[in-house]
Design an enzyme around this catalytic site. Structure first.
Site, PDB file in Angstrom:
ATOM      1  N   SER A  75      22.397  20.667 -33.272  1.00 57.94           N
ATOM      2  CA  SER A  75      22.662  19.511 -34.118  1.00 57.94           C
ATOM      3  C   SER A  75      21.721  18.354 -33.765  1.00 57.94           C
ATOM      4  CB  SER A  75      24.135  19.127 -34.017  1.00 57.94           C
ATOM      5  OG  SER A  75      24.512  18.291 -35.087  1.00 57.94           O
ATOM      6  N   ASP A 110      25.465  23.873 -38.957  1.00 60.04           N
ATOM      7  CA  ASP A 110      25.466  23.312 -37.601  1.00 60.04           C
ATOM      8  C   ASP A 110      25.925  24.338 -36.559  1.00 60.04           C
ATOM      9  OD1 ASP A 110      26.279  21.797 -35.236  1.00 60.04           O
ATOM     10  OD2 ASP A 110      26.123  20.019 -36.492  1.00 60.04           O
TER      11      ASP A 110
END
Length: 735
Positions: free
Chosen positions: A65, A211
């Site tokens: 991320s 993610d």
């Protein structure tokens, strides 16, 4: 005679003895794992600043991320200071916004796309929801700008970057954790930051990736590819029991923290040194607090330095930041579009400045992609390079079309017309040309319905056009000798045809023909006996507009200039013959960071006898201190001067500044030549002075003013303090 023993002794003493302090040092290779955390991940930049300052080089990086974004840019050769500059200077309202950056579209497109506060797309009238609230295309463009050349020069292999790198993501179809080792670095980062439900997934090799925090918040295991001797993990997770929940990004980020607690503890156990910046005071959505988060990372890294230095004491840290040689750029053999199902290639091909035969230029290619995206026809763009030969490539522009059906909703309140609702529905990109068929309805004042075809391009040319038919009704007040007399209503129907040319980004002109019948419903009073019951207005029109506002609805700098001409010609079966021209100028100029000066001028002139519906209606919002439509005249002239002081920002956001206004208006309602010939010009002038407040809100601009009319005048036209308030964008076509 020298003995053999003596000779041997001499030779041995002449041979240099190696420095054991250097040769006996043990190499230590350091790996760095950077966690997710959305905005909290800015703290990783502070960690990198301290490690870089202390000369503690890392030989490999793995990130998830925001950690993948920070770590990927660092692995590509950027310094921690350069990454810090990017973070603190970025406009996240643009980067994480779903709208095209202001000024990137032509003025008519900006006006049309910002009329309403809520917009939805539909397929066959069934509303569709995007795969993410924010598409992240603008983030991709930023990453392309800073990473495309290093990607190309390292042959799209993450092991060949200045620092070898890994990013993690999760495949939505299989649910498996994916470690990204090669390909487009920008795409790998984009996939890793795609928080589910907030940002749309990224497609890589047919995989829909989101993610990596869905499965692994802190990616230590991917570092095992490089077999580091020492692993440092930087993690930005709120402490348990922290109740700082915030909005959608914060809730989803916190949820990802909690569902992977077991894996998180396991990843921590693999790390030799754990750096934990204090992020409890911040939210995962606090992108505007980049400086403070970076400082928190620096503090935590400083605290960890003794432990790090103890682990590397007496060892030699291996520095693996390798130089990357520039790779010869190929020439472009061909350009193809992939993903065009509705849109014609001819509709967008003229926007591509990269041509076959040219040397590949990433900056030019990115500009081409931005121009295509700014048409509003696509939700996602990317590119592929396919080598046709060692020195030539085929450029593939991958596009994802949006659902071209649309709904739009507007809500507006003001103290003159009360609540007004606006609904617009239609189908865009008809026949792949970019044209739109629209139906618009207003409920309130006016009540209206409108059906039309609009467009801002014709083939490769920026020609604007509009064909509308309409029907509606509007209620207005009638004042006689300064006193309210009655309310009356006008119903109208007709059509218009306009065509024009778009002059750059900030101006356009239209020439058209309007046909309209106005039917009046007056109360049974003698005042209205001389007025007709209906009138036809038929004639050519002209409009020129130039607008440099920094925001169409909440400007703080720039100006607008408008010329609007309408005529009525009996030869075309109109009931009256007249020509009416209106000139308006409005300008905001910053005097400092917190003070603006606002000036405006409006001039309306009528030649001939206009239809009653074409009289100018002044007061309320345009002339402070007077009731709405207090002046109903054939001519008008007004000058506005205001000072505005920025007193605060709502929600601590730059998008919601609050300005305190001091406003003064002077107006006259005679033709300029008649006014100048008057012996007592002052008696013909009307003026108002007042205070106001304006700001932006999620529902649109909020304006409140309180003013006094004809201050100091012996016989004021109106008396008492007059208040005006409005909330929302102006979406009405007729007012």
């Amino acid at each position: 005679m020298i003995s053999y023993f003596a000779v041997a002794l001499i030779l041995l003493t002449a041979i240099p003895v190696p420095d054991t302090a250097e040769t006996d040092l043990q190499d230590v290779r350091i790996g760095l794992a950077l966690s997710g955390g959305a905005a909290l991940g800015f703290a990783h930049i502070g960690v990198l600043k301290v490690l870089q300052r202390e000369g503690i080089d890392v030989c490999c990086i793995a990130g998830n991320s925001m950690g993948s974004l920070v770590g990927g840019i660092y692995a590509a050769g950027y310094s921690a200071a350069e990454i810090e500059s990017i973070a603190v200077n970025a406009d996240f309202s643009v980067l994480f916004g779903s709208r095209v950056p202001f000024g990137a579209r032509h003025l008519p497109e900006r006006q049309q796309n910002q009329r309403y506060i809520i917009g939805l797309n539909h397929i066959n009238f069934v509303p569709t929801l995007p795969s993410g609230i924010v598409p992240l295309q603008n983030v991709e463009f930023l990453l392309m700008d800073i990473l495309s050349e290093i990607e190309f020069n390292t042959h799209y292999n993450f092991d060949s970057l200045p620092i070898p790198y890994r990013a993690i993501a999760v495949d939505l179809a299989s649910g498996e954790l994916v470690t990204l080792r090669d390909g487009r670095l920008e795409q790998a980062i984009r996939a890793s930051i795609a928080i589910p439900g907030v940002f749309s997934p990224e497609t890589i090799d047919t995989m829909e990736l989101v993610d990596g925090g869905v499965q692994q918040f802190l990616p230590v295991e991917p570092l095992f590819d490089f077999q580091p001797d020492l692993i440092i993990a930087s993690t930005t997770v709120h402490s348990y029991g922290n109740r700082n929940t915030g909005g959608l990004i914060d809730i989803i980020s916190r949820t990802l923290d909690l569902i992977n607690i077991c894996d998180y503890q396991e990843q921590l156990s693999y790390a030799d040194i754990v750096i934990e910046p204090d992020v409890d005071p911040f939210l995962s959505s606090d992108f505007h607090h980049a400086r403070e988060l970076i400082a928190a990372g620096e503090t935590a890294a400083e605290d960890a330095l003794p432990a790090i230095k103890e682990r590397i004491k007496g060892k030699r840290v291996v520095a693996t930041r390798t130089a990357v040689k520039d790779r010869p750029l190929p020439y472009v053999k061909a350009i193809h579009f992939n993903g065009l199902n509705t849109t014609r290639a001819s509709t967008i091909s003229h926007l591509v400045k990269t041509k076959p035969g040219m040397a590949l230029d990433f900056e030019r290619l990115h500009g081409d992609m931005a121009s295509i995206y700014n048409t509003g026809l696509f939700s996602d763009l990317n590119y592929e390079l396919i080598f046709a030969s060692p020195d030539s490539v085929v450029v593939i522009l991958d596009v994802e079309e949006i659902p071209y059906g649309f709904y739009a909703l507007g809500i507006r309140y003001d103290s003159s017309d009360d609540l007004v609702l606006g609904v617009e529905a239609g189908q865009g990109n008809l026949w792949g040309s970019g044209a739109s068929l629209r139906a618009a309805f207003n409920l309130g004042n006016p009540n209206s319905a409108r059906l039309g075809l609009t467009g801002t391009r014709l083939f490769a040319f920026p020609f604007g056009y509009r064909i509308d038919v309409f029907r509606g009704s509007i209620e207005r007040s009638y004042y006689e000798d300064g006193e309210w007399l009655a309310e009356y209503a006008t119903t109208y129907h007709g059509g218009l045809v306009e065509a024009g040319y778009i002059l750059g980004r900030n101006a356009f002109f239209n020439i058209g023909l309007t046909v309209k019948e106005a039917v009046y419903r007056f109360p049974a009073l003698p005042t209205f006996d001389s007025l007709p019951s209906s009138e036809w207005v038929i004639g050519p029109t002209f409009r020129l507009e130039y607008n440099t506002y920094d925001d169409l609805h909440m400007p703080t700098k720039g100006g607008a200039f408008v010329i609007n001409v309408i005529s009525s010609v009996p030869r075309l079966n109109a009931d009256r013959e007249f020509a009416q021209a209106e000139f308006s100028v409005d300008h905001y100029a910053p005097l400092s960071g917190r003070v603006l000066i606002h000036t405006g001028f409006d001039l309306g002139i009528t030649i001939g006898e206009p239809a009653w519906d074409n009289y100018f209606h002044s007061g309320g919002s345009d002339i402070i201190g007077f009731e709405n439509a207090f002046f109903t005249t054939q001519n008008r002239m007004s000058i506005r001067l205001g000072l505005e002081f920025k007193i605060l920002e709502l929600l601590d956001q730059e998008d919601y500044p609050v300005y305190l206004q001091i406003i003064s208006d002077i107006a006259a309602f005679d033709r300029p030549d008649e006014l100048l010939q008057s012996e007592d010009i002052i008696s013909r002038l009307h003026w108002g002075l007042g205070l106001g407040v304006r700001t932006n809100t999620p529902l649109g601009p909020l304006q409140f003013t309180a003013g006094l009319p004809d201050i100091g005048k012996e016989n004021p036209a109106d008396t008492g303090i007059k208040y005006y308030i409005s909330l929302g964008r102006e979406f009405r076509y007729t007012r």
